[in-house]
Scaffold this active site. Structure first.
Site, PDB file in Angstrom:
ATOM      1  N   ASP A 117      36.290 -25.211  35.488  1.00  0.00           N
ATOM      2  CA  ASP A 117      35.771 -23.638  35.300  1.00  0.00           C
ATOM      3  C   ASP A 117      35.632 -23.182  36.575  1.00  0.00           C
ATOM      4  O   ASP A 117      35.564 -23.887  37.860  1.00  0.00           O
ATOM      5  CB  ASP A 117      34.046 -24.196  35.152  1.00  0.00           C
ATOM      6  CG  ASP A 117      33.870 -24.665  33.439  1.00  0.00           C
ATOM      7  OD1 ASP A 117      34.620 -24.227  32.848  1.00  0.00           O
ATOM      8  OD2 ASP A 117      32.867 -25.533  33.489  1.00  0.00           O
ATOM      9  N   ASP A 136      36.041 -20.555  27.335  1.00  0.00           N
ATOM     10  CA  ASP A 136      34.642 -20.632  26.864  1.00  0.00           C
ATOM     11  C   ASP A 136      34.477 -19.320  26.278  1.00  0.00           C
ATOM     12  O   ASP A 136      33.674 -19.266  25.371  1.00  0.00           O
ATOM     13  CB  ASP A 136      33.594 -20.881  27.846  1.00  0.00           C
ATOM     14  CG  ASP A 136      33.785 -22.028  28.521  1.00  0.00           C
ATOM     15  OD1 ASP A 136      34.634 -23.187  27.902  1.00  0.00           O
ATOM     16  OD2 ASP A 136      33.522 -22.558  29.614  1.00  0.00           O
TER      17      ASP A 136
END
Length: 158
Positions: A117, A136
C-alpha cells in the site's frame, strides 16, 4: 466475458505498474514519504498483512496462504456468476475490476509478506492514517458497479 477479462487484465497491470512506479522509481520505501499534493495525496510505504485496515494482521504464513486462496476462489465465483447472469457490459466491467484488483493484491501476497500500500489521502483538516493502493480502488469501484448495475437484469429477462 471479453469485457470482464480485459478490465481484469487492465486493473491488474495498472495496479502493479503503480506499485512499481511508487516503490522502484519514486523510492517511497526508502524516502518514507513523497508529497504529491500534500495533504490531499501523499505516498507512504505500507505493507498490509491482514485484510481491510490491517485487521487480522498477525503475519502468519497460514493466514497469507488462506487470503490468497480466498481471493482466487472469490474471483472464480464472481466470474461464474457473471458468465451465467450478466447481460450489461458495465456489469462485466465491474466484475473485471474486482477480479483484477483482487488478483493484484493476491499477487502481492505471493511476492511479498503482504499487500503493498502507498496511497494516503487526507482532506479538510482530517488526518487519514490509512494507506491503500489502486487495486483497492478497483475493487471498491467494481463492487459499486455491481450494486448499481446488476439488480434489474433478471427483471429485464422476464
Amino acid at each position: 466475458m471479453r469485457l470482464l477479462a480485459l478490465s481484469a487484465f487492465l486493473a491488474f497491470v495498472i495496479d502493479q505498474a503503480s506499485k512499481w512506479l511508487a516503490f522502484s522509481v519514486l523510492r517511497v520505501g526508502e524516502r518514507g514519504r513523497v508529497d504529491v499534493f500534500d495533504p490531499f495525496l501523499v505516498f507512504r510505504p505500507g505493507m498490509n498483512q491482514g485484510i481491510n485496515f490491517g485487521l487480522f494482521a498477525d503475519g502468519s504464513p497460514g493466514l497469507r496462504i488462506t487470503l490468497i486462496l480466498i481471493a482466487v476462489a472469490l474471483c472464480a465465483v464472481l466470474t461464474f456468476w457473471a458468465k451465467r447472469s450478466f447481460t450489461r457490459p458495465i456489469a462485466f466491467v465491474s466484475a473485471g475490476l474486482i477480479v483484477g484488483g483482487a488478483l493484484a493484491n493476491a499477487w502481492d501476497r505471493v511476492m511479498h509478506p503482504g499487500v503493498l500500500d502507498f496511497i494516503n489521502m487526507s482532506c479538510c483538516g482530517l488526518n487519514n492514517p490509512y494507506l491503500f493502493n489502486l487495486a483497492d480502488v478497483f475493487i471498491f469501484a467494481g463492487a459499486a458497479g455491481l450494486i448499481l448495475f446488476t439488480g434489474d437484469e433478471n427483471k429485464n429477462a422476464a
